[in-house]
Design an enzyme around this catalytic site. Structure first.
Site, PDB file in Angstrom:
ATOM      1  N   PRO A   1       0.841  -1.207   0.000  1.00 15.84           N
ATOM      2  CA  PRO A   1       0.000   0.000   0.000  1.00 15.84           C
ATOM      3  C   PRO A   1       0.868   1.245   0.000  1.00 15.84           C
ATOM      4  O   PRO A   1       1.839   1.342   0.747  1.00 15.84           O
ATOM      5  CB  PRO A   1      -0.798  -0.135   1.302  1.00 15.84           C
ATOM      6  CG  PRO A   1       0.027  -1.029   2.162  1.00 15.84           C
ATOM      7  CD  PRO A   1       0.734  -1.964   1.250  1.00 15.84           C
ATOM      8  N   LEU A   2       0.517   2.203  -0.833  1.00 18.03           N
ATOM      9  CA  LEU A   2       1.279   3.439  -0.985  1.00 18.03           C
ATOM     10  C   LEU A   2       0.335   4.626  -0.830  1.00 18.03           C
ATOM     11  O   LEU A   2      -0.625   4.761  -1.591  1.00 18.03           O
ATOM     12  CB  LEU A   2       1.953   3.494  -2.366  1.00 18.03           C
ATOM     13  CG  LEU A   2       2.874   2.326  -2.709  1.00 18.03           C
ATOM     14  CD1 LEU A   2       3.259   2.360  -4.180  1.00 18.03           C
ATOM     15  CD2 LEU A   2       4.117   2.360  -1.838  1.00 18.03           C
ATOM     16  N   THR A   3       0.597   5.477   0.156  1.00 23.35           N
ATOM     17  CA  THR A   3      -0.248   6.654   0.366  1.00 23.35           C
ATOM     18  C   THR A   3       0.045   7.682  -0.716  1.00 23.35           C
ATOM     19  O   THR A   3       1.109   8.295  -0.731  1.00 23.35           O
ATOM     20  CB  THR A   3      -0.008   7.256   1.758  1.00 23.35           C
ATOM     21  OG1 THR A   3      -0.313   6.254   2.745  1.00 23.35           O
ATOM     22  CG2 THR A   3      -0.903   8.464   1.987  1.00 23.35           C
TER      23      THR A   3
ATOM     24  N   GLN B   1      -6.534  -1.762   2.027  1.00 28.94           N
ATOM     25  CA  GLN B   1      -6.036  -1.500   3.373  1.00 28.94           C
ATOM     26  C   GLN B   1      -6.963  -0.529   4.098  1.00 28.94           C
ATOM     27  O   GLN B   1      -7.250   0.563   3.602  1.00 28.94           O
ATOM     28  CB  GLN B   1      -4.621  -0.920   3.324  1.00 28.94           C
ATOM     29  CG  GLN B   1      -3.992  -0.820   4.716  1.00 28.94           C
ATOM     30  CD  GLN B   1      -2.651  -0.131   4.706  1.00 28.94           C
ATOM     31  OE1 GLN B   1      -2.583   1.073   4.440  1.00 28.94           O
ATOM     32  NE2 GLN B   1      -1.587  -0.866   4.981  1.00 28.94           N
TER      33      GLN B   1
ATOM     34  N   HIS C   1      -4.634  -1.875   8.904  1.00 26.67           N
ATOM     35  CA  HIS C   1      -3.422  -1.078   9.097  1.00 26.67           C
ATOM     36  C   HIS C   1      -3.236  -0.841  10.604  1.00 26.67           C
ATOM     37  O   HIS C   1      -3.932  -0.021  11.211  1.00 26.67           O
ATOM     38  CB  HIS C   1      -3.563   0.250   8.359  1.00 26.67           C
ATOM     39  CG  HIS C   1      -2.268   0.965   8.139  1.00 26.67           C
ATOM     40  ND1 HIS C   1      -1.117   0.668   8.828  1.00 26.67           N
ATOM     41  CD2 HIS C   1      -1.934   1.987   7.289  1.00 26.67           C
ATOM     42  CE1 HIS C   1      -0.133   1.467   8.423  1.00 26.67           C
ATOM     43  NE2 HIS C   1      -0.609   2.269   7.485  1.00 26.67           N
TER      44      HIS C   1
ATOM     45  N   TYR D   1      -0.266   4.913  13.565  1.00 27.87           N
ATOM     46  CA  TYR D   1      -1.669   5.279  13.440  1.00 27.87           C
ATOM     47  C   TYR D   1      -2.490   4.690  14.597  1.00 27.87           C
ATOM     48  O   TYR D   1      -1.938   4.135  15.548  1.00 27.87           O
ATOM     49  CB  TYR D   1      -2.194   4.885  12.069  1.00 27.87           C
ATOM     50  CG  TYR D   1      -1.459   5.603  10.953  1.00 27.87           C
ATOM     51  CD1 TYR D   1      -1.324   6.992  10.968  1.00 27.87           C
ATOM     52  CD2 TYR D   1      -0.864   4.906   9.912  1.00 27.87           C
ATOM     53  CE1 TYR D   1      -0.628   7.669   9.965  1.00 27.87           C
ATOM     54  CE2 TYR D   1      -0.161   5.576   8.897  1.00 27.87           C
ATOM     55  CZ  TYR D   1      -0.056   6.951   8.940  1.00 27.87           C
ATOM     56  OH  TYR D   1       0.638   7.621   7.961  1.00 27.87           O
TER      57      TYR D   1
ATOM     58  N   ARG E   1      -1.127  -5.377   8.984  1.00 30.58           N
ATOM     59  CA  ARG E   1       0.194  -4.730   8.915  1.00 30.58           C
ATOM     60  C   ARG E   1       0.581  -4.217  10.291  1.00 30.58           C
ATOM     61  O   ARG E   1      -0.193  -3.505  10.945  1.00 30.58           O
ATOM     62  CB  ARG E   1       0.179  -3.571   7.911  1.00 30.58           C
ATOM     63  CG  ARG E   1       1.431  -2.686   7.989  1.00 30.58           C
ATOM     64  CD  ARG E   1       1.472  -1.625   6.919  1.00 30.58           C
ATOM     65  NE  ARG E   1       2.086  -2.143   5.703  1.00 30.58           N
ATOM     66  CZ  ARG E   1       2.725  -1.381   4.806  1.00 30.58           C
ATOM     67  NH1 ARG E   1       2.839  -0.074   4.992  1.00 30.58           N
ATOM     68  NH2 ARG E   1       3.239  -1.915   3.722  1.00 30.58           N
TER      69      ARG E   1
ATOM     70  N   ARG F   1      15.360  -1.912  11.172  1.00 34.49           N
ATOM     71  CA  ARG F   1      16.539  -2.698  10.821  1.00 34.49           C
ATOM     72  C   ARG F   1      17.384  -3.103  12.016  1.00 34.49           C
ATOM     73  O   ARG F   1      17.929  -4.183  12.075  1.00 34.49           O
ATOM     74  CB  ARG F   1      17.400  -1.908   9.827  1.00 34.49           C
ATOM     75  CG  ARG F   1      16.746  -1.741   8.469  1.00 34.49           C
ATOM     76  CD  ARG F   1      16.555  -3.065   7.780  1.00 34.49           C
ATOM     77  NE  ARG F   1      15.918  -2.914   6.479  1.00 34.49           N
ATOM     78  CZ  ARG F   1      15.555  -3.939   5.733  1.00 34.49           C
ATOM     79  NH1 ARG F   1      15.730  -5.167   6.156  1.00 34.49           N
ATOM     80  NH2 ARG F   1      14.974  -3.745   4.556  1.00 34.49           N
TER      81      ARG F   1
END
Length: 283
Positions: free
Chosen positions: A22-24, A99, A176, A181, A228, A268
């Site tokens: 998913p890309l906002t 999403q 999500h 959020y 997610r 990471r």
């Protein structure tokens, strides 16, 4: 070569192992939160490139919006506008999930009904800046803590959004619960200072996530529901005093429910801890 081989994801036989996340995009293009016709071209062009497409984060209510020109899935017009987008993907053989999103305190009063404050588990202002509905960047506001009955209405909003996604023709949905959020605000103790059944213990702080998953699984088979999460991430000014224990509990609960997939955003520096938990649960 393995990347291009088929893969079984829940009930779906994917053509390959490539997933479009998913890309906002902030390109809904309409004030009412309905995706524009260009969305059909955008997603349709990508339908043959990946085994699975997860559509951009889509707010479940007006209250859940936090960025200008992001799409919604809570009105009949929005559902109608999503249908040709879904058809464009399916025409090319793609599998398409939507999403579902509520940004919580990351919102701004310019998006809220009657200019009210954004909502959150607790009245704690996040660091950094918010978007306004006019694409301006301004300091975040101090949100309003949700009342118990309001939390149940948000769970109902997720369920209704899941129903609307089915009406629009999607193959499944993703919850999500990442990136600072609303659901992650409930999960982590830097942002959740509640003393009721949604605060305090890990079990209480995870309650909203599991209630949402259980509610949408009354609409969709659980093997068509993804989640997610972003353990160890500080995006949105979130943090937890014991993230390993928190997310071990979350992953175990999601695995027990049999969700379709876990969409994991790794920090990471501590990715190995997440990997170990996910492998143990078979997700």
């Amino acid at each position: 070569m393995k990347l291009s081989t088929p893969f079984q994801l829940g009930p779906f036989r994917l053509a390959n192992r490539i997933v479009m996340p998913p890309l906002t995009r902030m390109r809904a293009g309409r004030a009412d939160g309905a995706p524009s016709p260009l969305a059909a071209a955008y997603y349709g062009q990508r339908a043959t490139e990946g085994g699975l497409i997860i559509a951009e984060a889509t707010q479940i209510s007006q209250q859940g919006q936090g960025y200008p020109q992001t799409p919604g899935i809570y009105t009949p017009d929005q559902v109608a506008a999503w249908r040709p987008v879904v058809q464009a993907v399916k025409k090319r053989g793609g599998i398409f999930f939507l999403q579902l999103w509520h940004v919580g305190r990351i919102s701004h009063s310019s998006f809220q009904k009657d200019g009210g404050l954004p909502v959150a588990p607790s009245a704690i202002r996040p660091a950094g800046n918010a978007f306004t509905n006019e694409f301006k960047r301004v300091p975040h506001e101090t949100p309003r803590a949700l009342e118990l009955n309001e939390i149940q209405r948000i769970v109902a909003d997720y369920r209704k959004a899941a129903e609307n996604a089915k009406q629009a023709g999607f193959d499944g949905i993703e919850i999500h619960a990442a990136n600072g959020y609303l659901i992650q605000q409930f999960l982590e103790d830097k942002t959740n200072h509640r003393t009721d059944r949604y605060g305090g213990s890990i079990e209480n702080r995870a309650r909203l996530l599991f209630e949402v998953v259980d509610a949408v699984s009354e609409v969709w088979p659980i093997d068509r529901v993804g989640v997610r999460i972003s353990p160890f991430s500080d995006v949105g000014d979130v943090a937890d005093s014991d993230p390993t224990a928190l997310y071990a509990f979350v992953v175990e609960g999601l695995a027990a429910r049999g969700i379709c997939f876990l969409d994991l955003i790794e920090a990471r520096a501590r990715a190995g801890l997440v990997d170990q938990t996910v492998r143990r649960q078979g997700l």
